[in-house]
Write an enzyme that holds these catalytic residues in place. Sequence first.
Site, short mmCIF file in Angstrom:
data_model
loop_
_atom_site.label_atom_id
_atom_site.label_comp_id
_atom_site.label_asym_id
_atom_site.label_seq_id
_atom_site.Cartn_x
_atom_site.Cartn_y
_atom_site.Cartn_z
CE1 TYR A 1 0.67 1.92 4.33
CE2 TYR A 1 0.82 -0.35 4.38
CZ TYR A 1 1.18 0.82 4.94
OH TYR A 1 1.72 1.11 6.09
CE1 TYR B 1 6.39 2.44 7.18
CE2 TYR B 1 8.50 3.83 6.88
CZ TYR B 1 7.24 3.55 7.32
OH TYR B 1 6.29 4.89 7.86
CG PHE C 1 5.39 9.37 1.50
CD1 PHE C 1 5.10 9.71 0.32
CD2 PHE C 1 6.40 8.35 1.72
CE1 PHE C 1 5.78 9.05 -0.78
CE2 PHE C 1 6.83 7.56 0.80
CZ PHE C 1 6.66 7.98 -0.66
CD GLU C 2 2.91 3.92 6.99
OE1 GLU C 2 3.85 4.13 7.62
OE2 GLU C 2 1.56 3.40 7.24
CB ILE C 3 5.79 2.93 -0.19
CG1 ILE C 3 4.90 4.27 -0.95
CG2 ILE C 3 5.27 1.83 -1.00
CD1 ILE C 3 6.01 4.59 -2.14
#
Length: 386
Positions: free
Chosen positions: A188, A216, A281-283
């Site tokens: 995500y 991460y 913000f994180e992927i």
Amino acid sequence: MPSIHWRKRPLAVALSCIAVFSVALLLLLRSTGTNIDPKRIAHDVFRKKPGPTAAQLPPEDGKRAKAALISLVRNSEIDQLKQSMTELEAVFNHKFNYPWIFFNDEPFDENFKKVTRELTNAEIQYEQIPKEHWEVPSWINKDLMYASFDKLASENVQYSNMVSYHQMCRWNSGMFYKHPALDDYKWYWRVEPNVHFYCDIDYDVFRFMEKNNKTYGFTINLYDSPQSLPTLWPTTEEYIDAYPEYLAPDNSMEWLTDATNRPHHNFLAHGYSACHFWSNFEIADLDFWRGDAYDKYFEYLDKSGGFFYERWGDAPVHSIGVGLFADKSQVHYFDDIGYNHIPFVNCPDLPGKCRGCVPNEFFRGVGLEKENCMPVWNKMMEKANK
């Protein structure tokens, strides 16, 4: 400092504290040992046939990641979300067409759906958060909670007296990945209202994470307010003592416990540097959160009450989890993604790709230089790479 859009409107926040959901769930949280039936969750799915541009497949091998763009957002924040969504579609998603999933603690209205459907050719899901995932847990002493709010407020801890802010931090820390809407996804990208994306992204970030064994990804690395989490690190140490087998061999303990850059922060946070990835913000890999090491860690923290007796944010909780239970090589700094969440900025020096930010600027305002924890991270990574 955790940064979530629930802070923006006091009236809406107050109403959210007493919101009653239209969907009645008979099952308890998965975190207490039971599952939630996805058929019992209020949701809505919108599909639109993609146009030629959106139909482009991302990587050279034509494969796509099991990934989604997700956002926790209120109906009243549609204008702010429109900004974020428009910019991310322009720099990235019109090329890759990953689905959007919106979460809310109340039903989305028709205006929200209409506006968002006009902004993308991708599939959109509109999901309501189960009551059991959002409400204050039964084991929290309400009198102690409100007394704690007063104490935190006296120490100038922002948003500490807003129940919905605490609820939101808890949900983002350990409830979001339990929502059935994410069951079929592995990756995500978290997107918030009122953020900016400045640079063209010509590769599939999710496939990049897969191919390079990353867990991460972040853009901004900050100090949190140590007054907001005095017992988070001691509670974490209790968990580590109980489950030492979960520590990653090449963890980021040096970054988490640094006492040289801002020693007073380490002192107030009882051994924690207060460094964290700004999680607006994180992927990231959902399977990491679902794994025993982190999921049990969240449950341990949750039962301690710190999400409500203190102001533990999802940013430090996620960062400590990643810092302890993943190898540092699995954490990626997206130095090529231009991003702004007021007041902090990540602006790459990429002529021809970025617009609207000054290369290498970190903040907009006055006197925020000391909030940057990237020097501590870089020092650790340089040492690791020697």
